[in-house]
Design an enzyme around this catalytic site. Structure first.
Site: not given
Length: 309
Positions: A245, A68, A193, A65, A263
């Site tokens: 998160y 992102k 992705y 993540s 993660v």
């Protein structure tokens, strides 16, 4: 570097290593389940190119993540704010990063922000390129330039493992395609992705990324503006409000820096226009954040007065 010496950093790493026993490595992506849960490493770099690192700082791990932040920056550079935020919102959420509930209850199914999976998938869909190969080449070139590391690539094993088990992300994509948030072939989007998430770095690479964002997109070593300052401002704001998160509020109180976790155990941090921080600790808490990494940042923030608040 704010009096952080390597011996002290090594001592702090060993101090928090016990926290690795309290968490678990991610298993929903099978390839991540083989990580050594006892790993913990950190790298810190400043604008004078002083680099301090300790622990397992050279171990490679996938961005997950954390990517992102990078795709958001690239999409903003490709498309502009109006286009990006016409399709993705700016609000934090208390739901898990892979939740579908807000897509079902918001209108017109617009993802709340770019740091949750739905928003990140929509942002990835915006990256310009005629093919996945071209898009991935552009993204890798972007990461290599930011880190000044031309060897950075992605893990085929992790990407394939993630692609084969991305059932919930497929559901998010199809839901957004039904509502015209994403366009094109869903399997192609997921292929890009998952490769994006599987880009491999170490703590030193991550600290360079953190410094660039902390410094408003300006590389002080090569004296180049690599990312527009306004783009880094937007990205850092999302890192504060959504980067950890649904633990972002607690992190803001305890640490108080723009940060993004993944993660695989990575944490990207930006400190007061001065420092970049890269952390790796794959033993995660229930929210998906590195337990030892969070504790290490909490200690350093208190000792060094890192909090922006």
């Amino acid at each position: 570097m704010q009096n952080i010496v390597i011996n002290h950093l090594e001592s702090l790493v060993e101090q928090v290593r016990d926290y690795t026993h309290l968490g678990n490595v991610a298993t929903y992506i099978p390839a991540l389940s083989y990580a050594n849960s006892q790993h913990i490493g950190i790298a810190i770099i400043d604008k004078e190119n002083n680099l301090t690192y300790a622990g397992d700082a050279h171990v490679l791990f996938t961005l997950q993540s954390i990517s992102k932040v990078l795709t958001l920056a690239l999409a903003l550079m490709d498309r502009g704010k109006e286009y990006v935020f016409g399709r993705v919102g700016m609000e934090p959420t208390g739901d898990p990063f892979n939740s579908i509930i807000k897509l079902e209850t918001s209108n017109p199914s617009k993802p709340l922000n770019p740091m949750i999976n739905a928003g990140a998938l929509a942002v990835t869909n915006m990256i310009m390129g005629e093919s996945n190969e071209e898009k991935m080449s552009r993204l890798l070139s972007f990461v290599r330039e930011i880190t000044d590391n031309p060897t950075i690539s992605y893990s085929n094993e992790v990407a394939q493992s993630e692609f084969e088990t991305a059932h919930l992300n497929r559901a998010l994509c199809y839901y957004m395609k039904q509502n015209h948030i994403v366009e094109g072939n869903v399997e192609d989007l997921l292929d890009f992705y998952t490769k994006q998430c599987a880009i491999e770095v170490n703590c030193l690479d991550l600290s360079r990324i953190g410094l660039l964002f902390a410094n408003g997109g300006y590389d002080p070593y090569r004296q180049k503006q690599l990312i527009p300052r306004e783009v880094t401002r937007i990205c850092k704001t999302f890192m504060v409000t959504c980067g950890m998160y649904n633990e972002s509020g607690e992190f803001a109180i305890k640490v108080g820096i723009p940060a993004k976790s993944g993660v695989a155990g990575g944490i990207l941090g930006c400190v007061k226009d001065q420092l970049g921080v890269g952390i790796f600790g794959p033993a995660l808490d229930a929210k998906g954040n590195s337990l030892a990494g969070m504790k290490l940042l909490e200690i350093l923030s208190e000792e060094e007065d890192w909090s922006m608040f």
